[in-house]
Design a protein around this motif. Structure first.
Motif, PDB file in Angstrom:
ATOM      1  N   ALA A  45       0.852  -1.196   0.000  1.00 39.10           N
ATOM      2  CA  ALA A  45       0.000   0.000   0.000  1.00 39.10           C
ATOM      3  C   ALA A  45       0.885   1.243   0.000  1.00 39.10           C
ATOM      4  O   ALA A  45       1.826   1.352   0.791  1.00 39.10           O
ATOM      5  CB  ALA A  45      -0.915   0.002   1.215  1.00 39.10           C
ATOM      6  N   ILE A  46       0.577   2.163  -0.893  1.00 43.67           N
ATOM      7  CA  ILE A  46       1.337   3.410  -0.987  1.00 43.67           C
ATOM      8  C   ILE A  46       0.649   4.494  -0.155  1.00 43.67           C
ATOM      9  O   ILE A  46      -0.550   4.746  -0.308  1.00 43.67           O
ATOM     10  CB  ILE A  46       1.443   3.871  -2.458  1.00 43.67           C
ATOM     11  CG1 ILE A  46       2.265   2.871  -3.267  1.00 43.67           C
ATOM     12  CG2 ILE A  46       2.050   5.274  -2.546  1.00 43.67           C
ATOM     13  CD1 ILE A  46       2.365   3.202  -4.740  1.00 43.67           C
ATOM     14  N   ALA A  47       1.425   5.142   0.701  1.00 41.97           N
ATOM     15  CA  ALA A  47       0.919   6.273   1.485  1.00 41.97           C
ATOM     16  C   ALA A  47       1.097   7.568   0.698  1.00 41.97           C
ATOM     17  O   ALA A  47       0.234   8.447   0.734  1.00 41.97           O
ATOM     18  CB  ALA A  47       1.650   6.361   2.824  1.00 41.97           C
ATOM     19  N   SER A  48       2.208   7.681  -0.018  1.00 44.93           N
ATOM     20  CA  SER A  48       2.475   8.869  -0.837  1.00 44.93           C
ATOM     21  C   SER A  48       3.612   8.579  -1.804  1.00 44.93           C
ATOM     22  O   SER A  48       4.324   7.588  -1.663  1.00 44.93           O
ATOM     23  CB  SER A  48       2.842  10.075   0.033  1.00 44.93           C
ATOM     24  OG  SER A  48       4.094   9.864   0.671  1.00 44.93           O
ATOM     25  N   MET A  49       3.753   9.468  -2.777  1.00 48.11           N
ATOM     26  CA  MET A  49       4.872   9.411  -3.714  1.00 48.11           C
ATOM     27  C   MET A  49       5.473  10.812  -3.771  1.00 48.11           C
ATOM     28  O   MET A  49       4.734  11.796  -3.846  1.00 48.11           O
ATOM     29  CB  MET A  49       4.417   8.998  -5.110  1.00 48.11           C
ATOM     30  CG  MET A  49       5.542   8.996  -6.133  1.00 48.11           C
ATOM     31  SD  MET A  49       4.998   8.562  -7.787  1.00 48.11           S
ATOM     32  CE  MET A  49       4.895   6.796  -7.594  1.00 48.11           C
ATOM     33  N   THR A  50       6.785  10.880  -3.715  1.00 48.63           N
ATOM     34  CA  THR A  50       7.466  12.163  -3.821  1.00 48.63           C
ATOM     35  C   THR A  50       8.279  12.172  -5.107  1.00 48.63           C
ATOM     36  O   THR A  50       9.032  11.232  -5.379  1.00 48.63           O
ATOM     37  CB  THR A  50       8.383  12.404  -2.609  1.00 48.63           C
ATOM     38  OG1 THR A  50       7.582  12.376  -1.422  1.00 48.63           O
ATOM     39  CG2 THR A  50       9.084  13.751  -2.715  1.00 48.63           C
ATOM     40  N   LEU A  51       8.088  13.219  -5.899  1.00 49.03           N
ATOM     41  CA  LEU A  51       8.817  13.366  -7.164  1.00 49.03           C
ATOM     42  C   LEU A  51       9.784  14.526  -7.056  1.00 49.03           C
ATOM     43  O   LEU A  51       9.415  15.613  -6.603  1.00 49.03           O
ATOM     44  CB  LEU A  51       7.842  13.637  -8.308  1.00 49.03           C
ATOM     45  CG  LEU A  51       7.041  12.423  -8.722  1.00 49.03           C
ATOM     46  CD1 LEU A  51       5.693  12.438  -8.070  1.00 49.03           C
ATOM     47  CD2 LEU A  51       6.933  12.384 -10.200  1.00 49.03           C
ATOM     48  N   GLU A  52      11.016  14.277  -7.494  1.00 48.25           N
ATOM     49  CA  GLU A  52      12.042  15.301  -7.522  1.00 48.25           C
ATOM     50  C   GLU A  52      12.525  15.473  -8.955  1.00 48.25           C
ATOM     51  O   GLU A  52      12.369  14.566  -9.780  1.00 48.25           O
ATOM     52  CB  GLU A  52      13.217  14.896  -6.627  1.00 48.25           C
ATOM     53  CG  GLU A  52      12.830  14.745  -5.175  1.00 48.25           C
ATOM     54  CD  GLU A  52      13.986  14.295  -4.294  1.00 48.25           C
ATOM     55  OE1 GLU A  52      15.129  14.171  -4.802  1.00 48.25           O
ATOM     56  OE2 GLU A  52      13.743  14.058  -3.105  1.00 48.25           O
ATOM     57  N   HIS A  53      13.111  16.637  -9.230  1.00 47.01           N
ATOM     58  CA  HIS A  53      13.644  16.900 -10.564  1.00 47.01           C
ATOM     59  C   HIS A  53      14.680  18.010 -10.486  1.00 47.01           C
ATOM     60  O   HIS A  53      14.785  18.701  -9.470  1.00 47.01           O
ATOM     61  CB  HIS A  53      12.530  17.282 -11.534  1.00 47.01           C
ATOM     62  CG  HIS A  53      12.024  18.680 -11.359  1.00 47.01           C
ATOM     63  ND1 HIS A  53      11.402  19.120 -10.213  1.00 47.01           N
ATOM     64  CD2 HIS A  53      12.065  19.744 -12.185  1.00 47.01           C
ATOM     65  CE1 HIS A  53      11.078  20.394 -10.345  1.00 47.01           C
ATOM     66  NE2 HIS A  53      11.473  20.807 -11.524  1.00 47.01           N
ATOM     67  N   TYR A  54      15.451  18.136 -11.531  1.00 52.27           N
ATOM     68  CA  TYR A  54      16.386  19.238 -11.693  1.00 52.27           C
ATOM     69  C   TYR A  54      15.745  20.148 -12.739  1.00 52.27           C
ATOM     70  O   TYR A  54      15.674  19.785 -13.920  1.00 52.27           O
ATOM     71  CB  TYR A  54      17.746  18.717 -12.154  1.00 52.27           C
ATOM     72  CG  TYR A  54      18.765  19.796 -12.363  1.00 52.27           C
ATOM     73  CD1 TYR A  54      19.274  20.512 -11.287  1.00 52.27           C
ATOM     74  CD2 TYR A  54      19.215  20.114 -13.634  1.00 52.27           C
ATOM     75  CE1 TYR A  54      20.202  21.512 -11.468  1.00 52.27           C
ATOM     76  CE2 TYR A  54      20.150  21.115 -13.833  1.00 52.27           C
ATOM     77  CZ  TYR A  54      20.636  21.807 -12.746  1.00 52.27           C
ATOM     78  OH  TYR A  54      21.565  22.807 -12.934  1.00 52.27           O
ATOM     79  N   PRO A  55      15.199  21.322 -12.332  1.00 54.60           N
ATOM     80  CA  PRO A  55      14.332  22.111 -13.219  1.00 54.60           C
ATOM     81  C   PRO A  55      14.844  22.359 -14.631  1.00 54.60           C
ATOM     82  O   PRO A  55      14.144  22.047 -15.592  1.00 54.60           O
ATOM     83  CB  PRO A  55      14.155  23.421 -12.448  1.00 54.60           C
ATOM     84  CG  PRO A  55      14.298  23.016 -11.017  1.00 54.60           C
ATOM     85  CD  PRO A  55      15.360  21.935 -11.017  1.00 54.60           C
ATOM     86  N   ALA A  56      16.027  22.902 -14.797  1.00 51.42           N
ATOM     87  CA  ALA A  56      16.501  23.237 -16.149  1.00 51.42           C
ATOM     88  C   ALA A  56      16.618  21.990 -17.017  1.00 51.42           C
ATOM     89  O   ALA A  56      16.214  21.987 -18.185  1.00 51.42           O
ATOM     90  CB  ALA A  56      17.834  23.970 -16.075  1.00 51.42           C
ATOM     91  N   MET A  57      17.127  20.911 -16.461  1.00 51.75           N
ATOM     92  CA  MET A  57      17.307  19.674 -17.209  1.00 51.75           C
ATOM     93  C   MET A  57      15.948  19.069 -17.581  1.00 51.75           C
ATOM     94  O   MET A  57      15.739  18.644 -18.723  1.00 51.75           O
ATOM     95  CB  MET A  57      18.113  18.669 -16.383  1.00 51.75           C
ATOM     96  CG  MET A  57      18.398  17.362 -17.102  1.00 51.75           C
ATOM     97  SD  MET A  57      19.171  16.129 -16.013  1.00 51.75           S
ATOM     98  CE  MET A  57      20.696  16.942 -15.592  1.00 51.75           C
TER      99      MET A  57
END
Length: 161
Positions: A45-57
């Motif tokens: 069961a998933i409680a949450s998902m966190t997404l990260e990124h490098y904006p310019a790329m």
């Protein structure tokens, strides 16, 4: 018109469709893909998902993906919106729209856009589970296979700096 957005806030789907088609009478079809955070992964069961990124790329990669779709199909515009930050099951994570004079181009471009977005745009996803554990999401072979069907004689656009 191409619209690219990486954002933390929710996606206003109806407004995005209206913006894509505003003042246009030449749109014959709009392909749409809406991705939603699932409540289970690998039996957990998933409680949450966190997404990260490098904006310019990330934005550069998304723009190159959209440009490739516009090169391959007769598009009148497309929209790529991806959310980042902490998301809960049931929340919208991604919206892909492709407008074209005819449905075939709109639908094919939409499939291409989401396949390449999943495999070529640099996002990092971490799932937090209801049992307290968490893990980074690994690339899936079926996503790579889906993206590979769009291979052509033209090399893929460069996405990394």
């Amino acid at each position: 018109m191409t619209r690219i957005s990486v954002q933390t806030g929710d996606i206003a789907i109806a407004q995005e469709i209206a913006a894509l088609t505003a003042g246009r009478m030449d749109v014959g079809g709009i392909g749409c893909f809406l991705g939603v955070v699932r409540d289970r992964s690998g039996g957990r069961a998933i409680a949450s998902m966190t997404l990260e990124h490098y904006p310019a790329m990330t934005e550069r990669a998304m723009a190159a993906i959209a440009a490739e779709a516009e090169r391959r199909w007769d598009l009148l515009g497309c929209t790529l919106i991806h959310r980042t930050g902490r998301l809960l099951p049931g929340e919208t994570i991604v919206l892909v729209l492709a407008a074209a004079p005819h449905r075939q181009a709109a639908l094919a471009a939409t499939e291409f856009l989401i396949d390449w977005l999943k495999t070529r745009a640099p996002f990092w996803k971490k799932e937090a589970y209801a049992d307290g554990g968490e893990s980074w999401v690994e690339a899936r072979g079926e996503d790579d296979e889906a993206a590979a069907r769009w291979a052509s004689d033209t090399p893929a656009p460069p996405f990394l700096p």
